[in-house]
Enzyme design. Structure first.
Site, mmCIF file in Angstrom:
data_model
loop_
_atom_site.group_PDB
_atom_site.id
_atom_site.type_symbol
_atom_site.label_atom_id
_atom_site.label_comp_id
_atom_site.label_asym_id
_atom_site.label_seq_id
_atom_site.Cartn_x
_atom_site.Cartn_y
_atom_site.Cartn_z
ATOM 1 N N SER A 1 1.063 -9.780 -0.600
ATOM 2 C CA SER A 1 0.790 -8.343 -0.521
ATOM 3 C C SER A 1 1.158 -7.680 0.798
ATOM 4 C CB SER A 1 -0.692 -8.079 -0.819
ATOM 5 O OG SER A 1 -1.513 -8.764 0.107
ATOM 6 N N LYS B 1 0.804 -1.226 0.000
ATOM 7 C CA LYS B 1 0.000 0.000 0.000
ATOM 8 C C LYS B 1 0.842 1.283 0.000
ATOM 9 C CE LYS B 1 -4.420 -1.397 0.422
ATOM 10 N NZ LYS B 1 -5.545 -0.921 -0.409
#
Length: 325
Positions: free
Chosen positions: A296, A45
């Site tokens: 991720s 992110k």
């Protein structure tokens, strides 16, 4: 996308590829795990948040930024805002893992805990936006954020240009939208497969029915992808560029977390292990020789480890994965 990659290259980690003969043998393919759990703030992110904030003017940065997040986007925005001298106010669900809350505050952001899920926190943040005049940084439904996330694929394909299939997790769709657009721009033949938790499968249902689904609730240990509805801007991109969307259970995700910890000595959170769980569950249906898997994030609340072990039924992760495979 190239502009995003060029601008982010000096400030993000070029995360490594993890390879494992064990995984290769189990799925009958060469597998390359893109370790975004080793990115700054522990998740991908940071890329999208940083690129978005880079687009803001000095006046906009002075007004401060606002967002909602289940955790990883919060840390990415908080860290990027601190780097650029902007104040950040971030709304997070009440059940957000404490490790993510503390990390976000440590990066200098003001945190407001509200609501049972991302959707409630998001609604509260949008109401505050109207009162504050701050600049909103959406966690996934923003083209600049998507472009930032897409730099993962550009890096991955430079590190290993034989990859023909990429598995990526899906929450609201920002990550896979950026990855899919980047992949198809580089090589239209690369297959992009999205993986959702079965307890938070709004994109899966929308993708396969062409009717937007809004879930009344979400229930998954993968809190980073626990989103009740697809993005307004991400869903059309997913429908156009993503080749398939599948789901996995929390039991499969848990087994993948334990597998990565035991076999590869690396910590992944629920969302971070979802794409790998998808590969283990569906590899027989995928005609591929070289698979990329987006790991991720790694911001796991360690207090949840007993729950994860229980969901994996107390078996050896290796044996559990072999059963899945």
């Amino acid at each position: 996308m190239y502009q995003a990659w060029k601008r982010l290259a000096p400030i993000v980690h070029q995360t490594p590829l993890l390879t494992s003969h064990t995984i290769d043998d189990m799925v009958g393919k060469k597998v390359y795990c893109k370790m975004e759990n080793q990115q700054k703030t522990g998740a991908f992110k940071f890329r999208g948040a940083s690129f978005k904030l880079m687009q803001l003017s000095k006046e906009e940065l002075k007004r401060g930024v606002i967002t909602a997040s289940a955790g990883n986007h919060a840390q990415g925005v908080a860290y990027a805002a601190r780097k650029l001298g902007a104040k950040a106010k971030i709304f997070m669900p009440e059940e957000t893992p404490l490790a993510k809350v503390h990390a976000t505050r440590n990066y200098g952001a003001e945190v407001v805990l509200t609501g049972e899920s991302f959707q409630e926190a998001y609604q509260a943040s949008k109401e505050y936006e109207l009162l504050s005049g701050g600049v909103y940084i959406h966690p996934f439904d923003d083209y600049d954020v998507m472009a930032g996330q897409g730099t993962i694929a550009m890096e991955l394909l430079r590190q290993e240009d034989r990859i023909d299939t990429i598995f990526a997790p899906i929450g609201g769709g920002g990550l896979i939208s950026g990855i899919a657009v980047a992949c198809k721009h580089i090589n239209r033949n690369i297959r992009v497969i999205g993986v959702q938790a079965s307890g938070a499968d709004a994109v899966y249902k929308t993708y396969h029915t062409d009717r937007v689904h809004h879930l009344p609730e979400v229930n998954t240990l993968a809190d980073g992808i626990a989103v009740k509805q697809p993005g307004k801007y991400t869903m059309p991109i997913i429908q156009e560029y993503v080749d398939d969307v599948v789901t996995v259970t929390d039991e499969q995700i848990s087994a993948s977390i334990l597998f990565m910890l035991e076999r590869n000595k690396t910590l992944t959170e629920g969302a971070g292990a979802t794409a790998l769980a998808g590969l283990f569950a569906y590899h027989k249906e995928i005609k591929s020789r070289h698979c990329g898997v987006i790991v991720s994030g790694g911001n796991l609340d360690i207090n949840r480890m007993p729950e994860i072990q229980g969901l994996a039924e107390g078996n050896s992760p290796f044996e559990k994965i072999k059963q899945m495979a």
